[in-house]
Design a protein around this motif. Structure first.
Motif, short mmCIF file in Angstrom:
data_model
loop_
_atom_site.label_atom_id
_atom_site.label_comp_id
_atom_site.label_asym_id
_atom_site.label_seq_id
_atom_site.Cartn_x
_atom_site.Cartn_y
_atom_site.Cartn_z
N LEU A 74 -1.04 -72.84 -17.86
CA LEU A 74 -1.71 -74.12 -17.64
C LEU A 74 -2.61 -74.05 -16.41
N LEU A 75 -2.10 -73.47 -15.34
CA LEU A 75 -2.91 -73.34 -14.12
C LEU A 75 -4.15 -72.48 -14.37
N ALA A 76 -3.99 -71.41 -15.14
CA ALA A 76 -5.14 -70.55 -15.47
C ALA A 76 -6.16 -71.32 -16.30
N TYR A 77 -5.67 -72.12 -17.24
CA TYR A 77 -6.56 -72.96 -18.06
C TYR A 77 -7.34 -73.92 -17.16
N ALA A 78 -6.64 -74.58 -16.26
CA ALA A 78 -7.28 -75.55 -15.37
C ALA A 78 -8.31 -74.86 -14.48
N GLU A 79 -8.01 -73.66 -14.05
CA GLU A 79 -8.96 -72.90 -13.23
C GLU A 79 -10.23 -72.57 -14.03
N GLU A 80 -10.04 -72.19 -15.28
CA GLU A 80 -11.18 -71.81 -16.13
C GLU A 80 -12.03 -73.00 -16.54
N PHE A 81 -11.40 -74.12 -16.88
CA PHE A 81 -12.13 -75.25 -17.43
C PHE A 81 -12.33 -76.42 -16.46
N LYS A 120 -6.43 -80.69 -19.25
CA LYS A 120 -6.30 -81.45 -20.50
C LYS A 120 -6.42 -80.48 -21.69
N VAL A 121 -5.36 -79.71 -21.89
CA VAL A 121 -5.35 -78.69 -22.94
C VAL A 121 -5.23 -79.37 -24.30
N PRO A 122 -6.14 -79.08 -25.21
CA PRO A 122 -6.01 -79.67 -26.55
C PRO A 122 -4.84 -79.07 -27.32
N GLY A 135 0.76 -76.37 -27.82
CA GLY A 135 2.03 -76.94 -28.25
C GLY A 135 2.95 -77.24 -27.08
N TRP A 136 2.96 -76.34 -26.10
CA TRP A 136 3.80 -76.53 -24.92
C TRP A 136 3.37 -77.77 -24.14
N VAL A 137 2.06 -77.94 -23.98
CA VAL A 137 1.53 -79.10 -23.27
C VAL A 137 1.92 -80.38 -23.98
N SER A 138 1.79 -80.38 -25.30
CA SER A 138 2.19 -81.55 -26.08
C SER A 138 3.68 -81.83 -25.91
N MET A 139 4.50 -80.78 -25.90
CA MET A 139 5.93 -80.94 -25.72
C MET A 139 6.25 -81.53 -24.33
N GLN A 140 5.50 -81.13 -23.31
CA GLN A 140 5.74 -81.66 -21.96
C GLN A 140 5.46 -83.16 -21.93
N GLY A 163 -2.86 -81.43 -12.15
CA GLY A 163 -3.80 -82.34 -12.79
C GLY A 163 -3.49 -82.56 -14.26
N PHE A 164 -2.23 -82.43 -14.63
CA PHE A 164 -1.80 -82.56 -16.02
C PHE A 164 -2.21 -83.91 -16.59
N TRP A 165 -2.69 -83.90 -17.82
CA TRP A 165 -3.07 -85.14 -18.50
C TRP A 165 -1.90 -85.58 -19.37
N TRP A 166 -1.36 -86.74 -19.06
CA TRP A 166 -0.16 -87.23 -19.73
C TRP A 166 -0.46 -87.97 -21.02
N GLY A 167 -1.69 -88.19 -21.33
CA GLY A 167 -2.06 -88.92 -22.53
C GLY A 167 -2.34 -90.36 -22.20
#
Length: 113
Positions: A49-56, A60-62, A73-78, A105-109
Motif C-alpha cells: 500500500l505504501l509503495a502504491y501511495a508513493e507511485e500514485f 485509494k487503491v481500486p 482485495g486486501w484494501v477492500s477487506m481493510q 492516507g488510506f481511503w476508507w470509502g
C-alpha cells in the motif's frame, strides 16, 4: 494443531469458524503462536500500500487494481474490517493498524450517516 491454527487465524480475521473465542483464548494462553503469520501478511500488504501511495500520490487503491489484484482485495477487506471494528465486533483491525493506515492516507470509502 495445524487445523486449530487455521481456524484461529480465521477467527482473528473476523471470519466464521468452528473455534470459539474462548477456545482460541485458552490456546493462546497456553502459548500457541499465531501472530507471526498474521502480522507478516498484514505488514507485507501494508508495505505494498505504501509503495502504491508513493507511485500514485494517494492510497485509494481500486478493488480491481490490475497490477496487483490481491492488493485491491486486501484494501477492500481493510475497509470492511474497519466498519466491523467501529461496531465493536471481533476482528483483526486494531487501533495500531488503523493509525498506520491513516498515516498512509488510506481511503476508507464514503461514509454513510
Amino acid at each position: 494443531i495445524h487445523w486449530n491454527k487455521k481456524e484461529m487465524r480465521a477467527l482473528l480475521n473476523g471470519e466464521e469458524t468452528s473455534v470459539s473465542r474462548e477456545r482460541c483464548d485458552k490456546l493462546l494462553d497456553l502459548g500457541l503462536e499465531l501472530s507471526c503469520h498474521l502480522e507478516s501478511s498484514w505488514e507485507k500488504n501494508y508495505q505494498k500500500l505504501l509503495a502504491y501511495a508513493e507511485e500514485f500520490g494517494h492510497a485509494k487503491v481500486p478493488f480491481r487494481y490490475k497490477k496487483d489484484t490481491k492488493l485491491g482485495g486486501w484494501v477492500s477487506m481493510q475497509r470492511n474490517k474497519y466498519r466491523e471494528w467501529k461496531k465493536g465486533k471481533l476482528g483483526s483491525m486494531t487501533q495500531e493498524r488503523y493509525d498506520l493506515l491513516e498515516k498512509a492516507g488510506f481511503w476508507w470509502g464514503y461514509e454513510t450517516s
